[in-house]
Scaffold this motif. Structure first.
Motif, PDB file in Angstrom:
ATOM      1  N   UNK A 159       2.522  62.002  78.593  1.00 41.20           N
ATOM      2  CA  UNK A 159       2.202  61.840  77.172  1.00 41.20           C
ATOM      3  C   UNK A 159       3.126  60.792  76.565  1.00 41.20           C
ATOM      4  N   UNK A 160       2.551  59.839  75.840  1.00 41.82           N
ATOM      5  CA  UNK A 160       3.341  58.882  75.067  1.00 41.82           C
ATOM      6  C   UNK A 160       3.327  59.313  73.605  1.00 41.82           C
ATOM      7  N   UNK A 161       4.502  59.595  73.060  1.00 40.93           N
ATOM      8  CA  UNK A 161       4.645  59.965  71.650  1.00 40.93           C
ATOM      9  C   UNK A 161       5.174  58.768  70.881  1.00 40.93           C
ATOM     10  N   UNK A 162       4.430  58.343  69.858  1.00 42.76           N
ATOM     11  CA  UNK A 162       4.876  57.233  69.009  1.00 42.76           C
ATOM     12  C   UNK A 162       5.295  57.820  67.668  1.00 42.76           C
ATOM     13  N   UNK A 163       6.599  57.936  67.475  1.00 40.54           N
ATOM     14  CA  UNK A 163       7.172  58.556  66.274  1.00 40.54           C
ATOM     15  C   UNK A 163       8.554  57.959  66.041  1.00 40.54           C
ATOM     16  N   UNK A 164       8.785  57.400  64.852  1.00 39.87           N
ATOM     17  CA  UNK A 164      10.081  56.751  64.604  1.00 39.87           C
ATOM     18  C   UNK A 164      11.051  57.628  63.809  1.00 39.87           C
ATOM     19  N   UNK A 191       5.138  50.315  72.330  1.00 41.04           N
ATOM     20  CA  UNK A 191       4.167  51.262  72.888  1.00 41.04           C
ATOM     21  C   UNK A 191       2.908  50.535  73.354  1.00 41.04           C
ATOM     22  N   UNK A 192       2.488  49.547  72.570  1.00 41.45           N
ATOM     23  CA  UNK A 192       1.294  48.766  72.914  1.00 41.45           C
ATOM     24  C   UNK A 192       1.467  48.036  74.240  1.00 41.45           C
ATOM     25  N   UNK A 193       2.696  47.652  74.553  1.00 34.54           N
ATOM     26  CA  UNK A 193       2.985  46.984  75.822  1.00 34.54           C
ATOM     27  C   UNK A 193       3.128  47.972  76.973  1.00 34.54           C
ATOM     28  N   UNK A 194       3.716  49.150  76.688  1.00 35.25           N
ATOM     29  CA  UNK A 194       4.044  50.105  77.750  1.00 35.25           C
ATOM     30  C   UNK A 194       2.854  50.964  78.184  1.00 35.25           C
ATOM     31  N   UNK A 195       2.012  51.372  77.245  1.00 36.85           N
ATOM     32  CA  UNK A 195       0.967  52.353  77.544  1.00 36.85           C
ATOM     33  C   UNK A 195      -0.064  51.852  78.557  1.00 36.85           C
ATOM     34  N   UNK A 196      -0.573  50.601  78.447  1.00 36.55           N
ATOM     35  CA  UNK A 196      -1.614  50.181  79.397  1.00 36.55           C
ATOM     36  C   UNK A 196      -1.194  50.267  80.865  1.00 36.55           C
ATOM     37  N   UNK A 202      -2.373  60.847  77.647  1.00 35.31           N
ATOM     38  CA  UNK A 202      -2.569  61.085  76.212  1.00 35.31           C
ATOM     39  C   UNK A 202      -1.545  60.290  75.427  1.00 35.31           C
ATOM     40  N   UNK A 203      -1.960  59.806  74.259  1.00 34.45           N
ATOM     41  CA  UNK A 203      -1.016  59.203  73.325  1.00 34.45           C
ATOM     42  C   UNK A 203      -1.082  59.967  72.015  1.00 34.45           C
TER      43      UNK A 203
END
Length: 458
Positions: A159-164, A191-196, A202-203
């Motif tokens: 799971x990638x969590x995008x939260x600052x 995140x846009x670079x890492x997720x692909x 899940x993101x």
């Protein structure tokens, strides 16, 4: 009842009618039950694809109904949504323990109702497809992919969590840490670079990032080929319905409202990870099925069926454009002797190596096929008879000059091949006629001593 109906279970008739009306307005087919035993009977006898189950019912409560559904093989894969009271957070823990797949809180929000039901109905569709394939195939391939039973497929995801915001991120990560592998990224651009490339299941994106727009990130993920099918869940503040609707419109799969209930989050995350894994598996199996239909399983060259249809297409294109087209038919010399002397495993090794040498010595636009047995065909667009003869001679030499490895016990075997060549030359030519002429040339090559190339002299 048609399979695909939603079952609403509540002992209070007004609650049943309310949920039934809301779901019917969305064109869902709805069945109703007013007690636990009645619900179990409907699920066992007639089937359904989602159960909305009230917790508080006399006699058999919702937890017991859920436990019985999940314990019965015929009904254990039916998704269950527990409808709980707002002031009873312990109900969610008990619901999870009973096997519930999701939760709705009274009074039930229309958007939440439709989103949850759609999500779980899609999951049921995928589960049914998985089970159908498992029952009709010898190998239950998904078990290896999932690593365990179907109900375990929602755990152990990436799971990638995008939260600052530090504390908000910690709460979400703590809720998921026992079941999922969570990576956190504060910067949406990173995140846009890492997720692909990260093989994520899940993101989860906060819509309340302090320094960026979470919806923009969701939109960007949906526009990239590699993340188009990645499940996305958004975390929203109460009252953000307009932004939430925009997110759902752009393809966000699910949402959760702050303050985040850990048990609700767990169940939603499981559902999305299951869906991702089932979809990936079914997509892979579909690709494999397509490959099996057009590829020879031993050599991985195209098979006779594919060759027949594709040769027709290439022939018509060449005839219309006035371009040359040539065909080689190759046959391994004395192949029966290899099988009889050294066994079929050695013969299979020779066939695989023969196909590999063939592939290495033709162009990408050429079509190489195994017709069957030890006979192969190469179709060459934009190639006249003289050039095709040169290619045939090159193939003959690459086969004859180096031994074929046939296993540790046997070592290398000397192998040769005969080749017949024909081309599109006459106004009344057809694919069958060209193949027939190439076959006749091959017969001449074999008659004249084998290990040679003969061009059609029609």
């Amino acid at each position: 009842m048609n399979d695909g109906a939603r079952l609403v279970v509540d002992d209070v008739d007004a609650n049943v009618k309310l949920l039934e009306a809301r779901l019917t307005a969305e064109y869902f087919e709805v069945r109703t039950a007013h007690s636990g035993p009645e619900a179990l009977q409907i699920c066992t006898r007639e089937g359904t694809d989602v159960v909305l189950l009230d917790v508080m019912m006399p006699g058999m409560d919702g937890f017991e109904v859920c436990r019985r559904l999940k314990a019965e093989p015929r009904t254990q894969h039916i998704p269950v949504i527990m409808v709980t009271a707002l002031d009873q957070p312990t109900d969610r823990v008990k619901g999870l323990e009973a096997g519930a797949d999701d939760f709705l809180t009274k009074p039930v929000d229309d958007l939440a109702l439709v989103t949850r039901v759609k999500n779980l109905a899609r999951l049921k569709l995928l589960t049914d497809e998985m089970l159908m394939r498992a029952s009709t195939e010898e190998q239950m391939g998904f078990a290896a992919v999932m690593g365990a039973r179907l109900e375990e497929a929602g755990r152990g995801g990436r799971v990638m969590l995008v939260e600052d915001r530090e504390r908000a991120a910690e709460r979400i990560m703590k809720a998921l840490e026992e079941e999922q592998y969570v990576e956190r990224e504060a910067d949406p651009a990173r995140a846009l670079l890492e997720v692909p490339d990260g093989n994520f299941d899940l993101m989860i994106v906060s819509l309340n990032l302090e320094n960026a727009d979470g919806l923009r990130l969701c939109s960007q993920m949906r526009s990239l080929d590699r993340t188009r099918h990645l499940p996305i869940m958004i975390v929203v503040e109460p009252g953000e319905e307009a932004r939430l609707l925009r997110g759902l419109d752009m393809g966000v799969n699910d949402y959760i409202v702050r303050p985040v209930d850990p048990n609700e989050l767990l169940s939603r995350v499981r559902t999305q990870i299951k869906r991702k894994r089932y979809t990936d598996h079914l997509r892979t199996r579909l690709e494999e099925t397509v490959e099996m239909a057009i590829l020879d399983p031993l050599t991985a060259l195209h098979n006779r069926r594919y060759m027949a249809s594709h040769l027709k297409t290439l022939f018509e294109e060449s005839a219309q454009r006035g371009k040359p087209l040539s065909v080689l038919v190759l046959d391994i010399d004395h192949f029966k002797v290899i099988n009889d002397s050294h066994g079929h495993d050695a013969g299979d090794s020779v066939l695989r190596e023969f196909a590999a040498r063939l592939r290495r010595n033709i162009r990408g636009i050429d079509l190489a096929c195994r017709l069957g047995g030890e006979e192969f065909v190469v179709v060459m667009p934009d190639t006249d008879l003289a050039k095709a003869y040169v290619v045939g001679e090159r193939l003959r030499q690459c086969i004859a000059t180096a031994p074929f490895f046939a296993g540790e016990r046997i070592g290398g075997l000397d192998v040769t091949a005969s080749v017949g060549v024909a081309a599109l030359e006459f106004p009344d030519d057809t694919p069958d006629l060209i193949l027939k002429r190439a076959d006749q040339a091959l017969y001449c090559a074999k008659r004249d001593g084998r290990n040679r190339v003969v061009a059609d002299a029609a």
